[in-house]
Structure formats: C-alpha cells, structure tokens
Design an enzyme around this catalytic site. Structure first.
Site, mmCIF file in Angstrom:
data_model
loop_
_atom_site.group_PDB
_atom_site.id
_atom_site.type_symbol
_atom_site.label_atom_id
_atom_site.label_comp_id
_atom_site.label_asym_id
_atom_site.label_seq_id
_atom_site.Cartn_x
_atom_site.Cartn_y
_atom_site.Cartn_z
ATOM 1 N NE ARG A 80 -2.765 1.746 -1.373
ATOM 2 C CZ ARG A 80 -2.032 2.781 -0.950
ATOM 3 N NH1 ARG A 80 -0.955 3.153 -1.623
ATOM 4 N NH2 ARG A 80 -2.362 3.431 0.148
ATOM 5 C CG HIS A 86 -6.650 6.381 1.576
ATOM 6 N ND1 HIS A 86 -6.412 5.162 2.187
ATOM 7 C CD2 HIS A 86 -5.413 6.926 1.361
ATOM 8 C CE1 HIS A 86 -5.127 4.980 2.331
ATOM 9 N NE2 HIS A 86 -4.484 6.031 1.844
ATOM 10 C CD GLN A 118 -3.448 8.925 5.251
ATOM 11 O OE1 GLN A 118 -2.740 8.101 4.692
ATOM 12 N NE2 GLN A 118 -3.019 9.643 6.284
ATOM 13 C CG ASP A 169 -3.864 13.252 -1.912
ATOM 14 O OD1 ASP A 169 -2.634 13.053 -1.885
ATOM 15 O OD2 ASP A 169 -4.683 12.339 -2.099
ATOM 16 C CB CYS A 196 -2.681 11.140 2.913
ATOM 17 S SG CYS A 196 -2.743 11.355 1.124
ATOM 18 N NE ARG A 239 -2.882 4.743 6.851
ATOM 19 C CZ ARG A 239 -2.617 4.497 5.558
ATOM 20 N NH1 ARG A 239 -2.006 5.403 4.834
ATOM 21 N NH2 ARG A 239 -3.000 3.361 4.994
HETATM 22 N N1 CP Z 1 -0.921 7.768 2.396
HETATM 23 C C1 CP Z 1 -0.712 6.554 1.866
HETATM 24 O O1 CP Z 1 -1.650 5.754 1.703
HETATM 25 O O2 CP Z 1 0.586 6.285 1.603
HETATM 26 P P1 CP Z 1 1.115 5.076 0.701
HETATM 27 O O3 CP Z 1 0.567 5.306 -0.705
HETATM 28 O O4 CP Z 1 2.610 5.179 0.756
HETATM 29 O O5 CP Z 1 0.592 3.791 1.273
#
Ligand code: CP
Length: 309
Positions: free
Chosen positions: A102, A129, A132, A225, A265, A293
């Site tokens: 990430r 992403h 997701q 989002d 998400c 997830r």
């Molecule tokens: N949706 C998502 O990626 O959540 P986090 O940022 O908590 O990993």
C-alpha cells in the site's frame, strides 16, 4: 509470474475462476473447514499508508491459508530512510513468496514489481484499489447473481459512482470495461477521473453526469468514497466545499432500482459522502463488502502462487 497491480492485469477468464474460487473459500471458512494450500509460504505486507481492512484481511487470510506474514511500514524499515524501491524489491522478494504493498504513486509499485522475483499485489495506490473492487464485485454477485455463473449477472448492470474521481473510481471503470457493465459517474468539477490513468481507450463503459442524483437513476448499485483520500489531506478544506452536493442520501437511492445495493469501501464519514440512513439502511451491504476482502484476497493469493486448482 503474475502481479495484481491494477484490475486490468487479469483476464475475463481469470476473474470467472476467481469469483467461483472466492465462493468456495468463503464457504469453507463459514463451515470451519481447513483450507491450507499455502503452508510454508510467506507474505510481506508493506504499508506506507494507514489501514484496517487491508491489514487484517491479508494477515488473517494468509494465516488461514497456512502461511505467515511479515508486516513492514515506512517508519520501521529502510524504505523510510530512502533505500531505493528497486533495491528493496530485490531483497524482500528473495526472502518471501508474495508481496502486498500500500503506497502513494502507482509508479512506485510498478518499479517494485519490475524488480521483484515474486508476485506483487496492489493494496491501494493513489491511482488504483483493485483488491477492493474484487471484493465489491464478488459482493454484488453474491447478492444478485448465480455463484456458478458469476459474470453473467454483471452484464448490462449500472453502477453509480458518486464523488471523487479517485483510485476507486478508476478501478470501477477498468472493471466495467472488462466485465461488461456500465459506470454512471458524477464528480464535482475539478475532481474528474483522469483517463490517462484508467486507459479505457474508446470503451463506452461509462457515462458522465453533472448531478449525482442523475447518475443514480436506474442504478443497480450506488457507491461512493470519502471526499478526501489518504495523501490529499492538504486539500481537505477545498474538498469540503466542492463535494457538498455529492452526499449519497435517501433521495438518490430512491431513483435507483428498487433492489439497488449501496456499497462503500470504508472507512466512511456519515454526514459527508453518505448519510447514516443510507449506509446503515436496508440497501447497504457494506459489512458483507468488508468481510469479502478476506475471502477474495485469499483466493487471489492462492491463484497468484499456485494458479488454478
Ligand atoms: N477499504 C480499505 O482499503 O480499508 P483500509 O484503508 O482500512 O484498509
């Protein structure tokens, strides 16, 4: 060797396999049936941004598959002291079987993957992403489709995207092009999707709307989002003004299909991008979405390391 750096990295056939596999892996999890094809495999997770869902789902998922994880952050590794990403990739990928990152720019994860000896998974970048959206589409299939023919229920469906033209919007668009549904997208002026990033070519998989309610008309799924994604905090005040009308409320849901689902998400800010009556209401599937997830990334890790089983 395959990486999962953006949604377009896998084919229609691979997604058909993956969605069926996610359903099987979820069923085993719910039945307390052991499923450990990744014994002795190690996943390195590199976080340069905060996370709850991605961290827990990858870590729990790898242990459930029989493997183990190494959790790395910028603060406690040489990544935070300017060791080149290419050198980090060469070293880390000699010691583990799989890497999840990430980070900020997609260029960074692309560089890591180019110098990695093992598959690399995008756990969120500024641009995409994909993990997701894999979970989100599985959640949609689970609620409205036939798990034995997962891709069929997506054909011709409309996903309304309300809000920022961000990494989630980009990834929904890539998925729509590949899987055959449409995205009706409404973003405030100045926050549109960047098509140099999505690389959709001449695809007609999306339609742009000035007003968010118009984008929701006839939608099968309404999704949004946060107004300010991680890494854009300095724009917070300007975004609060620009996004004021891009809040999913009951009025928007009322023009969607009667059986439309709502997804987010997470984390969510009630009263900003979504009203509590929607995210906590009967059309919301956000908790299934979050749980998925886990199952979807277990299927993804299994596929990247072992191929089809
Ligand atoms: N949706 C998502 O990626 O959540 P986090 O940022 O908590 O990993």
């Amino acid at each position: 060797m395959k990486h999962f750096l953006q949604f377009s990295d896998l084919s229609l056939e691979e997604y058909d396999y993956l969605f069926k596999r996610i359903a099987l892996i979820k069923h085993k999890f719910k039945s307390y049936e052991k499923h450990q094809p990744l014994v002795d495999r190690t996943l390195a997770m590199i976080f340069e941004k905060a996370s709850t869902r991605t961290r827990v789902s990858f870590e729990a998922g790898m242990y459930q598959l029989g493997g183990s994880v190494v959790h790395l952050t910028t603060a406690d590794t040489q990544l935070g002291r300017a060791e080149p990403i290419e050198d980090s990739a060469r070293v880390i990928s000699r010691m583990v079987d799989l890497v999840m990152i990430r980070t900020y720019g997609q260029d960074k994860i692309n560089s890591f993957a180019a110098h990695s000896r093992v598959p690399v998974i995008n756990g969120l970048t500024n641009e995409f992403h994909p993990c997701q959206i894999l979970a989100d589409i599985f959640t949609f299939i689970e609620h409205v489709g036939d798990p034995t023919n997962p891709l069929q229920c997506l054909k011709g469906k409309i996903v309304a995207w309300v809000g920022d033209g961000n990494n989630m919007a980009n990834t929904w668009l890539q998925a729509a092009k590949l899987l055959g549904f449409k995205v009706h997208i409404s973003t405030p002026r100045g926050y549109e999707v960047d098509h140099n990033v999505t690389q959709l070519g001449s695809s007609d998989c999306y339609k742009v709307f000035d007003h968010p309610k118009a984008a929701c008309q006839g939608a099968d799924l309404v999704t949004t989002d946060v107004w300010t994604s991680m890494g854009f905090e300095s724009e917070n005040n300007a975004r609060r003004v620009a996004f004021n009308d891009w809040c999913v409320d009951q009025e928007m849901m009322s023009v969607a299909n009667p059986n439309a689902l709502f997804m987010h998400c997470l984390p969510a800010h009630r009263g900003e991008e979504v009203q509590a009556e929607v995210i906590d209401g009967p059309q919301s599937v956000v908790w299934d979405e979050a749980e998925n997830r886990l199952h979807s990334q277990k299927a993804l890790m299994e596929y990247l390391l072992l191929g089809t089983l």
